[in-house]
Design a protein around this motif. Structure first.
Motif, PDB file in Angstrom:
ATOM      1  N   HIS A   9       0.825  -1.209   0.000  1.00 10.54           N
ATOM      2  CA  HIS A   9       0.000   0.000   0.000  1.00 10.54           C
ATOM      3  C   HIS A   9       0.861   1.262   0.000  1.00 10.54           C
ATOM      4  O   HIS A   9       0.825   2.055   0.947  1.00 10.54           O
ATOM      5  N   PRO A  10       1.647   1.476  -1.065  1.00  8.07           N
ATOM      6  CA  PRO A  10       2.494   2.665  -1.091  1.00  8.07           C
ATOM      7  C   PRO A  10       1.655   3.946  -1.124  1.00  8.07           C
ATOM      8  O   PRO A  10       0.568   3.968  -1.700  1.00  8.07           O
ATOM      9  N   LYS A  11       2.193   4.989  -0.497  1.00  2.51           N
ATOM     10  CA  LYS A  11       1.477   6.272  -0.419  1.00  2.51           C
ATOM     11  C   LYS A  11       2.180   7.370  -1.226  1.00  2.51           C
ATOM     12  O   LYS A  11       1.557   8.346  -1.600  1.00  2.51           O
ATOM     13  N   GLN A  12       3.493   7.218  -1.471  1.00  2.00           N
ATOM     14  CA  GLN A  12       4.256   8.213  -2.217  1.00  2.00           C
ATOM     15  C   GLN A  12       4.350   7.750  -3.674  1.00  2.00           C
ATOM     16  O   GLN A  12       5.292   7.070  -4.071  1.00  2.00           O
ATOM     17  N   VAL A  13       3.347   8.137  -4.453  1.00  2.00           N
ATOM     18  CA  VAL A  13       3.145   7.599  -5.796  1.00  2.00           C
ATOM     19  C   VAL A  13       3.375   8.691  -6.842  1.00  2.00           C
ATOM     20  O   VAL A  13       2.913   9.829  -6.683  1.00  2.00           O
ATOM     21  N   TYR A  14       4.071   8.316  -7.914  1.00  6.35           N
ATOM     22  CA  TYR A  14       4.346   9.254  -9.010  1.00  6.35           C
ATOM     23  C   TYR A  14       4.055   8.579 -10.343  1.00  6.35           C
ATOM     24  O   TYR A  14       4.422   7.432 -10.554  1.00  6.35           O
ATOM     25  N   GLN A  15       3.396   9.321 -11.210  1.00  5.94           N
ATOM     26  CA  GLN A  15       3.242   8.855 -12.586  1.00  5.94           C
ATOM     27  C   GLN A  15       4.414   9.411 -13.372  1.00  5.94           C
ATOM     28  O   GLN A  15       4.710  10.604 -13.295  1.00  5.94           O
ATOM     29  N   LEU A  16       5.083   8.534 -14.097  1.00  9.47           N
ATOM     30  CA  LEU A  16       6.184   8.943 -14.961  1.00  9.47           C
ATOM     31  C   LEU A  16       5.711   8.905 -16.399  1.00  9.47           C
ATOM     32  O   LEU A  16       5.035   7.963 -16.811  1.00  9.47           O
ATOM     33  N   THR A  17       6.081   9.924 -17.142  1.00 11.54           N
ATOM     34  CA  THR A  17       5.863   9.926 -18.579  1.00 11.54           C
ATOM     35  C   THR A  17       7.226   9.847 -19.239  1.00 11.54           C
ATOM     36  O   THR A  17       8.119  10.644 -18.931  1.00 11.54           O
ATOM     37  N   LEU A  18       7.410   8.853 -20.089  1.00  9.13           N
ATOM     38  CA  LEU A  18       8.646   8.655 -20.830  1.00  9.13           C
ATOM     39  C   LEU A  18       8.405   9.145 -22.253  1.00  9.13           C
ATOM     40  O   LEU A  18       7.461   8.692 -22.906  1.00  9.13           O
ATOM     41  N   THR A  19       9.240  10.075 -22.693  1.00  8.96           N
ATOM     42  CA  THR A  19       9.103  10.638 -24.033  1.00  8.96           C
ATOM     43  C   THR A  19      10.417  10.466 -24.787  1.00  8.96           C
ATOM     44  O   THR A  19      11.479  10.862 -24.292  1.00  8.96           O
ATOM     45  N   GLY A  76       4.068   5.213 -16.739  1.00  4.47           N
ATOM     46  CA  GLY A  76       4.221   4.173 -15.726  1.00  4.47           C
ATOM     47  C   GLY A  76       4.067   4.785 -14.348  1.00  4.47           C
ATOM     48  O   GLY A  76       4.107   6.004 -14.187  1.00  4.47           O
ATOM     49  N   VAL A  77       3.879   3.941 -13.355  1.00  3.27           N
ATOM     50  CA  VAL A  77       3.692   4.406 -11.980  1.00  3.27           C
ATOM     51  C   VAL A  77       4.815   3.850 -11.116  1.00  3.27           C
ATOM     52  O   VAL A  77       5.106   2.644 -11.157  1.00  3.27           O
ATOM     53  N   VAL A  78       5.438   4.749 -10.325  1.00  2.00           N
ATOM     54  CA  VAL A  78       6.517   4.354  -9.424  1.00  2.00           C
ATOM     55  C   VAL A  78       6.214   4.850  -8.012  1.00  2.00           C
ATOM     56  O   VAL A  78       5.362   5.724  -7.817  1.00  2.00           O
ATOM     57  N   TYR A  79       6.926   4.262  -7.047  1.00  2.00           N
ATOM     58  CA  TYR A  79       6.682   4.558  -5.633  1.00  2.00           C
ATOM     59  C   TYR A  79       7.994   4.873  -4.936  1.00  2.00           C
ATOM     60  O   TYR A  79       8.979   4.170  -5.125  1.00  2.00           O
ATOM     61  N   ILE A  80       7.986   5.889  -4.101  1.00  2.00           N
ATOM     62  CA  ILE A  80       9.159   6.179  -3.263  1.00  2.00           C
ATOM     63  C   ILE A  80       9.192   5.179  -2.109  1.00  2.00           C
ATOM     64  O   ILE A  80      10.248   4.762  -1.674  1.00  2.00           O
TER      65      ILE A  80
END
Length: 181
Positions: A9-19, A76-80
């Motif tokens: 259940h990660p709370k520090q979530v970031y969407q990454l856009t790769l271009t 994509g979605v990544v978590y700290i």
């Protein structure tokens, strides 16, 4: 080795856009990864418990999926906080730290092809600052001399050989945006 646990259940979530810009060709294989290291060495057993040797820093790699948006863009979605801080060795809480998140791009995904590996560090994620990596086109789809070559590129274009023209390189930009879990 202990059974290190991923945070369900990660709370520090970031969407990454790769271009991808100025690519030498298509990328049929785009895989994501997050690398976590234990950032508190005091939680590891003492050298006396390892024959006088220091314990290696535990590292865990968590894959994630890049979703194709277009020929040049993926998300994509990544978590700290992708790992669970816990007392894995009976020496105190081991605190995990995200070291990097990134992608492995290959022309077709075939063995032997060059792996282009742009990444972004957690400081840039938290600040929601894009990171551009410059890579060499000549290694696409495969380096003539080194099988499975990994090109990590350069984030400072000025540090690349001055003889390189813009047509010799391509760029991959990772743009983070905080999101809710």
């Amino acid at each position: 080795m202990p059974d290190f646990k991923q945070n369900p259940h990660p709370k520090q979530v970031y969407q990454l856009t790769l271009t991808i810009a100025n690519a030498p060709g298509p990328f049929a294989s785009v895989e994501g990864f997050m690398q976590f290291d234990v950032g508190t060495p005091e939680c590891l057993p003492s050298p006396n418990e390892n024959g006088g040797h220091l314990w290696p820093t535990p590292t865990e790699t968590i894959p994630f999926v890049w979703t194709r948006v277009s020929d040049t863009q993926y998300t994509g979605v990544v978590y700290i906080d992708g790992m669970i801080d816990e007392d894995y060795y009976g020496q105190g809480i081991c605190r995990w730290k995200l070291m990097q998140a990134g992608a492995v791009l290959k022309a077709t995904g075939a063995n032997g092809e060059t792996r282009f590996v742009p990444n972004i560090y957690p400081e840039k994620l938290v600040a929601q600052q894009a990171e551009t990596t410059y890579l060499l086109k000549r290694f696409y789809p495969q380096d003539a001399d080194i099988e499975n070559y990994a090109d990590y590129g350069q984030i400072d274009r000025s540090k690349m050989a001055s003889t390189l023209k813009e047509d010799d390189i391509f760029a991959v930009t990772l743009t983070p945006k905080a999101t809710t879990p």
